[in-house]
Design a protein around this motif. Structure first.
Motif, PDB file in Angstrom:
ATOM      1  N   TYR A  41      -2.684  -8.572   9.877  1.00 17.00           N
ATOM      2  CA  TYR A  41      -3.035  -8.104  11.222  1.00 17.00           C
ATOM      3  C   TYR A  41      -3.803  -6.798  11.085  1.00 17.00           C
ATOM      4  CZ  TYR A  41      -2.516  -7.574  16.283  1.00 17.00           C
ATOM      5  OH  TYR A  41      -2.758  -7.464  17.642  1.00 17.00           O
ATOM      6  N   PRO A  42      -5.111  -6.830  11.294  1.00 19.58           N
ATOM      7  CA  PRO A  42      -5.932  -5.653  10.990  1.00 19.58           C
ATOM      8  C   PRO A  42      -5.693  -4.452  11.902  1.00 19.58           C
ATOM      9  CG  PRO A  42      -7.244  -7.355  12.079  1.00 19.58           C
ATOM     10  CD  PRO A  42      -5.913  -7.957  11.798  1.00 19.58           C
ATOM     11  N   ASP A  43      -5.227  -4.680  13.150  1.00 15.38           N
ATOM     12  CA  ASP A  43      -5.071  -3.587  14.113  1.00 15.38           C
ATOM     13  C   ASP A  43      -3.752  -2.856  13.876  1.00 15.38           C
ATOM     14  OD1 ASP A  43      -7.480  -4.321  15.226  1.00 15.38           O
ATOM     15  OD2 ASP A  43      -6.543  -5.644  16.698  1.00 15.38           O
ATOM     16  N   THR A  44      -3.635  -2.213  12.733  1.00 19.88           N
ATOM     17  CA  THR A  44      -2.432  -1.441  12.407  1.00 19.88           C
ATOM     18  C   THR A  44      -2.833  -0.003  12.091  1.00 19.88           C
ATOM     19  OG1 THR A  44      -2.609  -2.226  10.122  1.00 19.88           O
ATOM     20  CG2 THR A  44      -1.096  -3.394  11.565  1.00 19.88           C
ATOM     21  N   SER A  45      -1.946   0.926  12.369  1.00 17.26           N
ATOM     22  CA  SER A  45      -2.225   2.330  12.155  1.00 17.26           C
ATOM     23  C   SER A  45      -2.062   2.703  10.683  1.00 17.26           C
ATOM     24  CB  SER A  45      -1.299   3.198  13.014  1.00 17.26           C
ATOM     25  OG  SER A  45       0.052   2.992  12.641  1.00 17.26           O
ATOM     26  N   THR A  46      -2.505   3.893  10.341  1.00 17.14           N
ATOM     27  CA  THR A  46      -2.389   4.373   8.960  1.00 17.14           C
ATOM     28  C   THR A  46      -0.932   4.543   8.554  1.00 17.14           C
ATOM     29  OG1 THR A  46      -4.492   5.550   9.221  1.00 17.14           O
ATOM     30  CG2 THR A  46      -3.110   6.170   7.355  1.00 17.14           C
ATOM     31  N   ILE A  47      -0.110   5.020   9.493  1.00 19.85           N
ATOM     32  CA  ILE A  47       1.318   5.189   9.193  1.00 19.85           C
ATOM     33  C   ILE A  47       1.966   3.847   8.894  1.00 19.85           C
ATOM     34  CG2 ILE A  47       3.527   5.942  10.146  1.00 19.85           C
ATOM     35  CD1 ILE A  47       2.036   8.042  11.734  1.00 19.85           C
ATOM     36  N   GLU A  48       1.611   2.829   9.681  1.00 26.17           N
ATOM     37  CA  GLU A  48       2.165   1.494   9.434  1.00 26.17           C
ATOM     38  C   GLU A  48       1.753   0.981   8.061  1.00 26.17           C
ATOM     39  OE1 GLU A  48       2.751  -0.961  13.515  1.00 26.17           O
ATOM     40  OE2 GLU A  48       0.682  -0.425  13.061  1.00 26.17           O
ATOM     41  N   LYS A  49       0.524   1.251   7.655  1.00 30.85           N
ATOM     42  CA  LYS A  49       0.068   0.795   6.346  1.00 30.85           C
ATOM     43  C   LYS A  49       0.813   1.507   5.222  1.00 30.85           C
ATOM     44  CE  LYS A  49      -4.576  -0.437   7.948  1.00 30.85           C
ATOM     45  NZ  LYS A  49      -6.023  -0.146   7.858  1.00 30.85           N
ATOM     46  N   ILE A  50       1.069   2.795   5.411  1.00 22.95           N
ATOM     47  CA  ILE A  50       1.823   3.540   4.384  1.00 22.95           C
ATOM     48  C   ILE A  50       3.252   3.016   4.288  1.00 22.95           C
ATOM     49  CG2 ILE A  50       2.733   5.812   3.778  1.00 22.95           C
ATOM     50  CD1 ILE A  50       0.233   7.031   5.072  1.00 22.95           C
ATOM     51  N   LEU A  51       3.887   2.824   5.448  1.00 26.75           N
ATOM     52  CA  LEU A  51       5.249   2.293   5.447  1.00 26.75           C
ATOM     53  C   LEU A  51       5.299   0.881   4.863  1.00 26.75           C
ATOM     54  CD1 LEU A  51       6.501   3.502   8.958  1.00 26.75           C
ATOM     55  CD2 LEU A  51       7.073   4.453   6.716  1.00 26.75           C
ATOM     56  N   ALA A  52       4.251   0.108   5.135  1.00 19.26           N
ATOM     57  CA  ALA A  52       4.203  -1.250   4.587  1.00 19.26           C
ATOM     58  C   ALA A  52       4.078  -1.231   3.072  1.00 19.26           C
ATOM     59  CB  ALA A  52       3.031  -2.014   5.200  1.00 19.26           C
ATOM     60  N   SER A  53       3.308  -0.286   2.539  1.00 19.40           N
ATOM     61  CA  SER A  53       3.180  -0.175   1.079  1.00 19.40           C
ATOM     62  C   SER A  53       4.514   0.187   0.439  1.00 19.40           C
ATOM     63  CB  SER A  53       2.124   0.874   0.730  1.00 19.40           C
ATOM     64  OG  SER A  53       0.856   0.524   1.269  1.00 19.40           O
ATOM     65  N   ILE A  54       5.252   1.095   1.091  1.00 16.60           N
ATOM     66  CA  ILE A  54       6.571   1.470   0.577  1.00 16.60           C
ATOM     67  C   ILE A  54       7.527   0.283   0.647  1.00 16.60           C
ATOM     68  CG2 ILE A  54       8.550   2.987   0.947  1.00 16.60           C
ATOM     69  CD1 ILE A  54       6.584   5.080   2.059  1.00 16.60           C
ATOM     70  N   SER A  55       7.512  -0.427   1.774  1.00 21.88           N
ATOM     71  CA  SER A  55       8.375  -1.590   1.934  1.00 21.88           C
ATOM     72  C   SER A  55       8.020  -2.688   0.936  1.00 21.88           C
ATOM     73  CB  SER A  55       8.260  -2.126   3.363  1.00 21.88           C
ATOM     74  OG  SER A  55       9.083  -3.260   3.551  1.00 21.88           O
ATOM     75  N   PHE A  56       6.727  -2.876   0.692  1.00 17.66           N
ATOM     76  CA  PHE A  56       6.272  -3.887  -0.264  1.00 17.66           C
ATOM     77  C   PHE A  56       6.788  -3.577  -1.663  1.00 17.66           C
ATOM     78  CE2 PHE A  56       3.083  -5.743  -3.119  1.00 17.66           C
ATOM     79  CZ  PHE A  56       3.043  -7.046  -2.651  1.00 17.66           C
ATOM     80  N   ALA A  57       6.658  -2.324  -2.073  1.00 15.77           N
ATOM     81  CA  ALA A  57       7.144  -1.924  -3.400  1.00 15.77           C
ATOM     82  C   ALA A  57       8.663  -2.042  -3.483  1.00 15.77           C
ATOM     83  CB  ALA A  57       6.701  -0.490  -3.695  1.00 15.77           C
TER      84      ALA A  57
END
Length: 396
Positions: free
Chosen positions: A38-54
């Motif tokens: 879903y491309p319409d995500t904020s920078t904070i969401e992307k950072i949190l997603a990277s942490i959650s992914f790891a």
């Protein structure tokens, strides 16, 4: 898709899109995949997603490595190795499905984009109600999957270790309860902080695996429900075509054909997303079902009712997962075939000759409906589910 001059527009389209994606949004956020699809995500969401992914990959690896060592170690008893074969297979299933979700993220993003566009360009209130009704069906399937998986999984991680018969070690000492074996050879579980850490890590790993399974099921249910809704809209256009044949028939036929082609492309994209995932899910779930049946029989001899109920609940969960994929595959195939019947059942003899011939294209295409397959090897349908169930019955 060609548009007709209709004044009505869906002013609630953004809310409808969010309501359709609600289960997938929450689950895929936990897995760290949502910004990828879903491309319409904020920078904070992307950072949190990277942490959650790891974090998700870390806890899955934390679970996989000791289980693999324990299952294939020569020092482990044969019974214990067989007892951990099913859980090890489930971990591998979850990691493979997680990997395929990441690999197919571009296809998922494209399907979500098409879904969002359909909600924005819907041109009649009745058609919006059709889409809402089919989205609700997808939500019901998602809820069933979540309930079955979490009830069975949480029972395995909490009730069974503490309420079933307590195991003992070689010195006849009680072993601290853990849902997954094999960690005592790596960690000193007699030390309470270490035991709490391992137990919490195993529970986190289980939650991640439950989210992967439910995430796959929710994606499949959402996409197929949306495709079925679009097919119903096309059938509604076809059924009302005779009534409006005097009003720009060529333009209306162009709307029907282009919409039909769009649905076919969307359905093919669904199959490309689920192809490998369904194959892994069908094969892995079949192995897990066989091992769970064995566990139920062994625990029956041990008179452990808690373990038996837990394994039965897990057995129902895996059977439901296979049934759900076969059900959505059957629904998509059946709906694609209905377009041809709808085209034939209208009073086509009242149409101008060239316009009536255009319907033959739709009828011909509907003779070969889109099918969701497991790796292009198994067509997911009720007949496939019945064949698998028959094999289980005869094997017993």
């Amino acid at each position: 898709m060609a548009k007709l001059n209709i004044s009505w527009s869906n002013v609630n389209c953004e809310r409808d899109i969010l309501n359709t994606l609600i289960w997938n949004r929450w689950i895929l956020r936990v897995l760290g995949i949502w910004p990828l699809v879903y491309p319409d995500t904020s920078t904070i969401e992307k950072i949190l997603a990277s942490i959650s992914f790891a974090f998700c990959w870390s806890v899955l690896s934390f679970l996989l490595i000791p289980l693999t060592i324990f299952t294939f170690s020569k020092h482990s008893a044969t019974y214990d190795r067989v007892k951990m074969l099913g859980p090890l297979v489930y971990v591998c299933i979850s990691m493979l499905n997680y990997l395929f979700l990441v690999i197919r993220h571009k296809n998922i993003r494209q399907c979500i984009r098409v879904l969002s566009t359909d909600w924005r360009v819907v041109q009649q209130e009745d058609h919006r109600k059709i889409m809402i009704r089919n989205a609700a069906k997808g939500h019901v399937l998602s809820k069933f999957c979540i309930v079955f998986m979490y009830c069975g999984g949480l029972s395995y991680h909490t009730l069974m270790p503490f309420l079933s018969h307590a195991p003992t070690d070689e010195q006849n000492g009680t072993v601290r309860p853990l849902p997954w074996k094999g960690f005592d050879s790596i960690f000193d579980l007699h030390f309470m902080p270490v035991y709490i850490f391992v137990f919490c890590a195993q529970c986190c790993s289980g939650i991640v695996m439950f989210n992967i399974t439910t995430g796959v099921c929710c994606l499949a249910a959402m996409f197929v429900a949306h495709a079925c809704g679009q097919i119903e809209i096309v059938m509604d256009h076809i059924e009302n075509f005779i009534k409006s044949v005097q009003k720009s028939p060529k333009q209306r036929m162009a709307v029907i054909i282009k919409h039909h082609v769009q649905i076919l492309r969307f359905s093919i994209s669904i199959d490309s997303i689920l192809r490998e995932i369904c194959l892994v899910e069908i094969v892995g779930s079949t192995i897990c079902i066989c091992t769970l049946e064995y566990y139920c029989m062994t625990e029956w001899n041990n008179n452990d009712s808690i373990a038996i109920l837990t394994y039965l609940f897990l057995l129902v969960s895996f059977v439901f997962n296979i049934f759900m994929f076969c059900y959505i595959g059957e629904q998509l195939t059946e709906q694609c075939s209905k377009i041809g019947y709808s085209s034939y059942e209208i009073e086509w003899y009242r149409l101008p000759g060239k316009i009536a011939l255009d319907l033959t294209l739709i009828i011909s295409i509907s003779h070969r409906p889109i099918k969701i397959t497991a790796g292009k090897l198994i067509n997911l349908s009720f007949s496939s589910f019945g064949n698998v169930s028959t094999i289980y019955l005869f094997r017993k």
